[in-house]
Write a protein that holds these residues in place. Structure first.
Motif, PDB file in Angstrom:
ATOM      1  N   LYS A 186       0.329  -0.995   0.343  1.00  0.00           N
ATOM      2  CA  LYS A 186       0.264  -0.080   0.180  1.00  0.00           C
ATOM      3  C   LYS A 186       1.079   1.483   0.262  1.00  0.00           C
ATOM      4  O   LYS A 186       0.849   2.705  -0.431  1.00  0.00           O
ATOM      5  CB  LYS A 186      -1.176   0.527   1.617  1.00  0.00           C
ATOM      6  N   ASN A 187       2.078   1.625   0.983  1.00  0.00           N
ATOM      7  CA  ASN A 187       2.421   2.595   1.001  1.00  0.00           C
ATOM      8  C   ASN A 187       3.895   2.729  -0.755  1.00  0.00           C
ATOM      9  O   ASN A 187       3.967   4.041  -0.362  1.00  0.00           O
ATOM     10  CB  ASN A 187       3.779   2.267   2.512  1.00  0.00           C
ATOM     11  N   PHE A 188       4.068   1.881  -1.398  1.00  0.00           N
ATOM     12  CA  PHE A 188       3.993   1.917  -2.509  1.00  0.00           C
ATOM     13  C   PHE A 188       3.755   2.413  -3.449  1.00  0.00           C
ATOM     14  O   PHE A 188       3.233   3.613  -4.625  1.00  0.00           O
ATOM     15  CB  PHE A 188       4.954   0.273  -2.996  1.00  0.00           C
ATOM     16  N   CYS A 189       2.197   1.707  -3.221  1.00  0.00           N
ATOM     17  CA  CYS A 189       0.999   2.706  -4.642  1.00  0.00           C
ATOM     18  C   CYS A 189       0.255   3.640  -4.220  1.00  0.00           C
ATOM     19  O   CYS A 189       0.816   4.496  -5.084  1.00  0.00           O
ATOM     20  CB  CYS A 189      -0.444   1.667  -4.219  1.00  0.00           C
ATOM     21  N   LEU A 190       0.772   4.245  -2.838  1.00  0.00           N
ATOM     22  CA  LEU A 190       0.503   5.476  -2.572  1.00  0.00           C
ATOM     23  C   LEU A 190       1.255   6.631  -2.801  1.00  0.00           C
ATOM     24  O   LEU A 190       1.330   7.811  -3.199  1.00  0.00           O
ATOM     25  CB  LEU A 190       0.515   5.790  -1.117  1.00  0.00           C
ATOM     26  N   ARG A 191       2.913   5.839  -3.817  1.00  0.00           N
ATOM     27  CA  ARG A 191       3.355   6.699  -3.863  1.00  0.00           C
ATOM     28  C   ARG A 191       3.526   7.321  -5.525  1.00  0.00           C
ATOM     29  O   ARG A 191       4.186   8.256  -6.022  1.00  0.00           O
ATOM     30  CB  ARG A 191       4.733   6.865  -3.680  1.00  0.00           C
ATOM     31  N   ILE A 192       2.642   6.494  -6.149  1.00  0.00           N
ATOM     32  CA  ILE A 192       2.537   7.287  -7.349  1.00  0.00           C
ATOM     33  C   ILE A 192       1.360   7.516  -7.376  1.00  0.00           C
ATOM     34  O   ILE A 192       0.251   7.560  -7.381  1.00  0.00           O
ATOM     35  CB  ILE A 192       1.871   5.465  -7.929  1.00  0.00           C
ATOM     36  N   ARG A 193       1.595   8.418  -8.810  1.00  0.00           N
ATOM     37  CA  ARG A 193       0.857   9.818  -8.846  1.00  0.00           C
ATOM     38  C   ARG A 193      -0.768   8.973 -10.230  1.00  0.00           C
ATOM     39  O   ARG A 193      -0.474   8.138 -11.286  1.00  0.00           O
ATOM     40  CB  ARG A 193       1.272  11.276  -9.770  1.00  0.00           C
ATOM     41  N   GLY A 194      -1.739   9.283  -9.633  1.00  0.00           N
ATOM     42  CA  GLY A 194      -2.726   9.400 -10.468  1.00  0.00           C
ATOM     43  C   GLY A 194      -2.774   7.623 -10.405  1.00  0.00           C
ATOM     44  O   GLY A 194      -2.791   6.067  -9.814  1.00  0.00           O
ATOM     45  N   ASN A 195      -4.955   7.180 -10.101  1.00  0.00           N
ATOM     46  CA  ASN A 195      -5.532   6.157  -9.778  1.00  0.00           C
ATOM     47  C   ASN A 195      -5.304   5.112 -10.188  1.00  0.00           C
ATOM     48  O   ASN A 195      -5.320   4.087 -10.372  1.00  0.00           O
ATOM     49  CB  ASN A 195      -6.768   6.772  -9.120  1.00  0.00           C
ATOM     50  N   SER A 196      -5.698   5.609 -11.714  1.00  0.00           N
ATOM     51  CA  SER A 196      -5.385   4.397 -12.626  1.00  0.00           C
ATOM     52  C   SER A 196      -4.450   4.135 -12.983  1.00  0.00           C
ATOM     53  O   SER A 196      -3.809   3.000 -13.223  1.00  0.00           O
ATOM     54  CB  SER A 196      -5.394   5.322 -14.172  1.00  0.00           C
ATOM     55  N   THR A 197      -3.114   4.502 -12.068  1.00  0.00           N
ATOM     56  CA  THR A 197      -1.655   4.046 -13.064  1.00  0.00           C
ATOM     57  C   THR A 197      -1.557   3.177 -11.271  1.00  0.00           C
ATOM     58  O   THR A 197      -0.556   2.036 -12.280  1.00  0.00           O
ATOM     59  CB  THR A 197      -0.496   5.532 -12.531  1.00  0.00           C
ATOM     60  N   LYS A 198      -2.177   3.673 -10.471  1.00  0.00           N
ATOM     61  CA  LYS A 198      -1.474   2.728  -8.782  1.00  0.00           C
ATOM     62  C   LYS A 198      -2.873   0.973  -8.905  1.00  0.00           C
ATOM     63  O   LYS A 198      -1.792   0.635  -8.296  1.00  0.00           O
ATOM     64  CB  LYS A 198      -2.284   3.648  -7.760  1.00  0.00           C
ATOM     65  N   LEU A 199      -3.624   1.693  -9.793  1.00  0.00           N
ATOM     66  CA  LEU A 199      -4.584   0.177 -10.393  1.00  0.00           C
ATOM     67  C   LEU A 199      -3.335  -0.950 -11.047  1.00  0.00           C
ATOM     68  O   LEU A 199      -3.061  -1.553 -11.221  1.00  0.00           O
ATOM     69  CB  LEU A 199      -5.681   0.514 -11.086  1.00  0.00           C
ATOM     70  N   THR A 200      -3.075  -0.235 -12.103  1.00  0.00           N
ATOM     71  CA  THR A 200      -2.309  -0.746 -13.236  1.00  0.00           C
ATOM     72  C   THR A 200      -0.538  -1.496 -12.569  1.00  0.00           C
ATOM     73  O   THR A 200      -0.855  -2.867 -12.561  1.00  0.00           O
ATOM     74  CB  THR A 200      -1.581   0.452 -14.400  1.00  0.00           C
TER      75      THR A 200
END
Length: 334
Positions: free
Chosen positions: A27-41
């Motif tokens: 979760k911490n890694f994904c939260l560093r990614i900008r954009g929810n679409s990119t997070k999901l990918t």
């Protein structure tokens, strides 16, 4: 709330729902990614690899300490399984595998930085192992396909659908907007100059700039095909200021947009209209910088690699004019 914001909110809710139950480090890694679409990918790519590792009994759980067991050999086995179709019966393209490698590389950098991995398993892959052959990045619809698409739209019995769909095709071919950018256009911020004395434009949020609204210039030749729908839309009452409406007077969504193409010419999809715009503009101007600017590409190399070598066919609006001339007696267009 505009279309882009609505979609981003939906993706945020989807991400929050999917991330529940995952270990904190993912979760911490994904939260560093900008954009929810990119997070999901990224989340999907990481999950797919980790679940495969569990299935092969390389790791016992998703706890971060388990990932120290993973080697580049495991990644090679996983990649080969993707390419051969032994995972879920689906063969993946080399481009998809390389995209997965890029996402896993970023994830392993995060693990290294936190002391949960000693080496980056992607970096140690032999560079010659997975090579992507250079292939055409875009395919421009043939003149026959363009005629089929336009003819299908002109034969719609509904005047509203006919005018709306022609306006959509013209706006896409006259601006190079992506699907979501087009769906985000608002009525009040659309400016059309019927006599061409002023620049015509739409205002929308562009990819990569969710907080900024951009004025996007419309090619003058496209305006005459957009104007009939635009005048109709100004007289329509709706709960939304969206430029393009569905039959039930809601904002047209991605599914509705895609149906314009799938129903009338299944071999063309919406993004091809952007490619048509770029090809026609470069053929007319030979100005790569202008094409880059109009497409909103950050890297001029992207524009050059995609469009500079494409052999153009007949201009889209030249085809549209011929189709209008052929069907103007049988079908009321304006």
């Amino acid at each position: 709330m505009c279309y882009k914001d609505e979609q981003e909110q939906k993706r945020a809710q989807k991400f929050e729902k999917k991330i529940k139950g995952y270990p904190a480090y993912i979760k911490n890694f994904c939260l560093r990614i900008r954009g929810n679409s990119t997070k999901l990918t990224y989340l999907a790519a990481i999950t797919h690899f980790l679940e495969w590792l569990k299935e092969k009994q390389i790791i016992e759980s998703l706890e971060c300490a388990e990932l120290k067991k993973v080697t580049d050999t495991n990644l090679i086995e996983y990649s080969n399984a993707l390419l051969s179709g032994t995972i879920g019966g689906r063969k993946y393209k080399i481009s998809t595998v390389l995209n997965k490698h890029a996402m896993l590389k970023a994830f392993w950098v995060f693990l290294q930085n936190n002391g949960w991995a000693e080496t980056n398993i992607v970096n140690t892959l032999p560079k010659s192992l997975y090579k992507q052959e250079r292939e055409a990045i875009v395919r421009i619809p043939t003149t026959a396909e363009r005629k089929k698409l336009i003819t299908g739209v002109l034969k719609k019995p509904s005047r509203f659908l006919r005018l709306r769909n022609i306006a959509i095709l013209a706006l896409m071919a006259g601006t190079g907007l992506r699907s979501e950018e087009l769906l985000g256009c608002e009525l009040h911020s659309t400016c059309l100059s019927e006599d061409g004395s002023e620049t015509s434009y739409v205002t929308t949020k562009r990819k990569g700039y969710l907080d900024i609204e951009h004025q996007v210039e419309i090619e003058p030749v496209a305006v005459q095909y957009i104007m009939p729908y635009f005048k109709m839309r100004q007289n329509m009452e709706a709960d939304t200021d969206a430029l393009f409406l569905s039959k039930n007077k809601k904002r047209l969504d991605k599914s509705g947009l895609d149906q314009i193409f799938s129903y009338n010419c299944p071999t063309i999809h919406a993004h091809m209209m952007r490619d048509l715009f770029a090809t026609d503009l470069y053929t007319k101007t030979k100005d790569l910088v202008l094409v880059q600017k109009r497409l909103n590409h950050k890297n001029p190399g992207t524009t050059a690699n995609m469009y500079i070598s494409i052999k153009p066919e007949e201009n889209f609006f030249s085809v549209m004019k011929k189709m209008f001339d052929r069907y103007k007696r049988q079908y009321t267009v304006a």
